[in-house]
Each structure stands twice: as structure tokens, then as C-alpha cells.
Design a protein around this motif. Structure first.
Motif, mmCIF file in Angstrom:
data_model
loop_
_atom_site.group_PDB
_atom_site.id
_atom_site.type_symbol
_atom_site.label_atom_id
_atom_site.label_comp_id
_atom_site.label_asym_id
_atom_site.label_seq_id
_atom_site.Cartn_x
_atom_site.Cartn_y
_atom_site.Cartn_z
ATOM 1 N N THR A 190 19.529 -30.959 17.799
ATOM 2 C CA THR A 190 20.251 -29.928 18.128
ATOM 3 C C THR A 190 18.840 -28.946 17.340
ATOM 4 N N GLY A 191 18.610 -29.834 16.371
ATOM 5 C CA GLY A 191 18.467 -28.867 14.921
ATOM 6 C C GLY A 191 16.810 -28.327 15.265
ATOM 7 N N LYS A 192 15.843 -27.816 14.948
ATOM 8 C CA LYS A 192 14.397 -27.512 14.071
ATOM 9 C C LYS A 192 13.593 -28.340 14.321
ATOM 10 N N ASP B 132 15.227 -26.325 5.681
ATOM 11 C CA ASP B 132 16.654 -26.199 6.221
ATOM 12 C C ASP B 132 16.888 -26.057 8.379
ATOM 13 N N GLY B 133 17.330 -26.364 8.363
ATOM 14 C CA GLY B 133 17.804 -26.334 9.978
ATOM 15 C C GLY B 133 16.758 -27.190 10.217
ATOM 16 N N ASP C 176 15.447 -30.844 12.204
ATOM 17 C CA ASP C 176 15.853 -32.340 12.649
ATOM 18 C C ASP C 176 14.104 -33.356 12.664
#
Ligand SMILES: NC(=O)c1ccc[n+]([C@@H]2O[C@H](COP(=O)([O-])OP(=O)(O)OC[C@H]3O[C@@H](n4cnc5c(N)ncnc54)[C@H](OP(=O)(O)O)[C@@H]3O)[C@@H](O)[C@H]2O)c1
Length: 279
Positions: free
Chosen positions: A2-4, A60-61, A63
Motif C-alpha cells: 500500500t506504500g509508495k 518516508d512512506g 514500501d
């Protein structure tokens, strides 16, 4: 997932096309360059391999991360270890691009980076591309302009790969867990000598381009004469040894395994890039 997805070397030959492929899939992408160069459809982020203070903002953010050593760098272990360590400590999946054949010897620096990733326990995929078709519009473009490509390949053959196929393979590896823990040798569909490649390029751009086999010293002289640092010119000369030995010839099916389609031929590459090749 679900991350960037963080793409390093985002404005480079492969990175830019990885972004195109990910954006086309609707993924949320962070594009890392030294000056946070804006790239459509992405969040641009400032990132410098040599500056660990830039890592936090980049990761940051995130995955998943696409990692490579940009051209011109001769120490992949020193360059990549800090960012890979920082990413895997956060559990980020790594898709690492190295070079075909580096698994022949664990002392090869690119192989050492592969081994480092394998030991972290984080999910990973390794992509080992063959020589890029796209080199004809970068490294060898001056030769094409002058009508002959002069490299120390002798009559060795290479299954050149289109960077779009590397990028689509990377996008598949980044957006699926089905390939985790594996390495893929990415090639084009056919083995070609540089003479055969020159004939294909000639045909596509409507101008005579030939191939002149040269020895290492002549090749290094050509590159340094064009402004390349001598140590990088010598590195490029050295990596033609596997070409002369025939080790870069055999096509694999790995692009199809990852992307579901056959890799593009050099003819397709040349046709699609004829304007740049003829410029
Ligand atoms: N060419 C081939 O035939 C071939 C074949 C197999 C494997 N490979 C491997 O492919 C890799 C090169 O891939 P490529 O050609 O796609 O790369 P590339 O075009 O040379 O990458 C350029 C990008 O790297 C970024 N960059 C450069 N130095 C940086 C730094 N210190 N910190 C942060 N970003 C930096 C640039 O950022 P800026 O926008 O900030 O300048 C730019 O976005 C090499 O590892 C090579 O061994 C090449």
C-alpha cells in the motif's frame, strides 16, 4: 503493498522508464534525483547516495524501492550499501539492477551487492540486464554520427536489451510478490554482432553505419579523447572481455517470465528511436 515506490536514478536511462511503467500501472511513485527534478506523475524527492541525511525524506512512506548504480560510478558496494541498509532496516522490498554475468564470481562488486541484499532477510528481486540497445544513442552515438561504431567486441555477439523491457520487468517485480527472492537475466530476443547491429541501425536511420573492431588501448583513447575519465574508460574496455568470449550472446526467457511479453528486438528499438539515432 500500500506504500509508495521509490525509484533511484529516476532521470536515468532505466529509471525514467521504470517510472513511466509504474505510473501507467497507477502506482504511487517517488522519483529520486539529486535536485528533486520534477517528473510528471511522481513526487520528486532530493536524494544523494553519498549523503545519508537525504535518505529519511526519500524513504518516508515507501514500501518498495528500485535501486541501481548510476553510470560512471565504479564502487557499487560503497555507493549502495548505506541506502540498502537503511531501506532494509525499514523492511522495504528492494528490486536491484546489476549486470548480466556478475554471478560468475562472488568477488565481483556488483555480485557483492546482490549477496548483501540476500543476507538482509528483506524481500528482494535481482535484475541482471545484458548490454542496453539504448547505448547506441548514448555511449556510441558519436561513432554513429561519424559512420562507424568502434568497440573492442571483436566478432562477439550480444542479445541487446531495450531499456523499456528492463523497466517493464522492474515494474513487474515491484508490483508483484510472485518473483521475490529470485534473480533474472534480462536479454533481448537475438544474439547480434556489432557488425550486424550496425547494419540494423543503418537501415533504420537511412545512413551508412559500420562496425570497426578496435583493441582496448584504441578504445580507451577514443573515450578519453571524448572526455571520459580514464578509469571509467578502462572499466568499459574490460567489460568487453565477456562479449568477445561469447558470454553475452545467449537470449533468455526472463523478460517474458516477468512481463508476459517477448522482449523488443534491436530492429524495433532502432525504428522507435530513429530520430535520436540520426540526430
Ligand atoms: N549500459 C549498459 O549496457 C548496461 C548493461 C547492464 C547493466 N548496466 C548497469 O546500469 C547502470 C546504469 O543505469 P542507467 O544507465 O539507467 O543509469 P544512468 O542513466 O547513468 O543514471 C542517471 C541517474 O542517476 C542519478 N544520479 C547520478 N549520480 C547520483 C548521485 N550521486 N546521487 C543520486 N542520484 C544520482 C542521476 O541524477 P541527477 O538527475 O541528479 O543527475 C540520474 O537520475 C549501471 O550500474 C550499469 O552497470 C548498464
Amino acid at each position: 503493498m500500500t506504500g509508495k515506490i521509490l525509484v533511484l536514478a529516476a532521470n536515468g536511462t532505466v529509471g525514467r522508464k521504470v517510472i513511466d511503467a509504474l505510473v501507467a500501472k497507477g502506482e504511487s511513485v517517488k522519483a529520486a534525483t539529486r535536485k528533486a527534478t520534477p517528473i510528471a506523475g511522481t513526487d520528486a524527492v532530493a536524494f544523494e547516495y553519498h549523503d545519508s541525511t537525504s535518505y529519511g525524506g526519500a524513504l518516508d512512506g515507501v514500501d518498495r524501492m528500485f535501486v541501481l548504480t548510476p553510470g560512471g560510478h565504479l564502487d557499487p558496494v560503497g555507493l549502495l550499501t548505506p541506502i540498502i541498509s537503511a531501506a532494509t532496516a525499514r523492511g522495504i522490498k528492494i528490486v536491484l539492477m546489476t549486470v548480466i554475468g556478475v554471478d560468475a564470481d562472488d568477488s565481483i562488486p556488483y555480485r557483492q551487492v546482490e549477496l548483501l541484499i540476500e543476507k538482509t532477510g528483506a524481500p528482494f528481486v535481482i535484475l541482471r540486464p545484458n548490454w542496453f540497445s539504448d547505448n547506441f544513442q548514448s555511449y556510441w552515438i558519436e561513432g554513429i554520427r561519424h559512420g562507424t561504431i568502434a568497440v573492442p567486441a571483436a566478432e562477439g555477439k550480444t542479445s541487446f536489451i531495450d531499456a523499456r523491457d528492463i523497466a517493464e520487468s522492474a515494474a513487474a517485480a515491484l508490483t508483484s510478490d510472485a518473483f521475490n527472492g529470485r534473480a533474472f537475466n534480462l536479454t533481448g530476443p537475438e544474439a547480434l554482432s556489432y557488425g550486424e547491429a550496425a547494419a540494423i541501425l543503418s537501415n533504420a536511420i537511412g545512413k551508412s553505419v559500420t562496425y570497426t573492431p578496435v583493441d582496448d588501448e584504441t578504445f580507451v583513447g577514443i573515450l578519453t579523447g571524448a572526455g571520459a575519465p580514464e578509469n571509467y574508460a578502462r572499466f568499459l574496455a574490460a567489460i568487453f572481455h565477456p562479449v568477445r568470449e561469447g558470454w553475452t550472446a545467449a537470449p533468455t526467457g526472463d523478460v517474458k517470465t516477468l512481463t508476459g511479453h517477448e522482449p523488443r528486438s534491436l530492429e524495433t528499438y532502432a525504428r522507435d528511436n530513429a530520430a535520436a539515432l540520426a540526430s
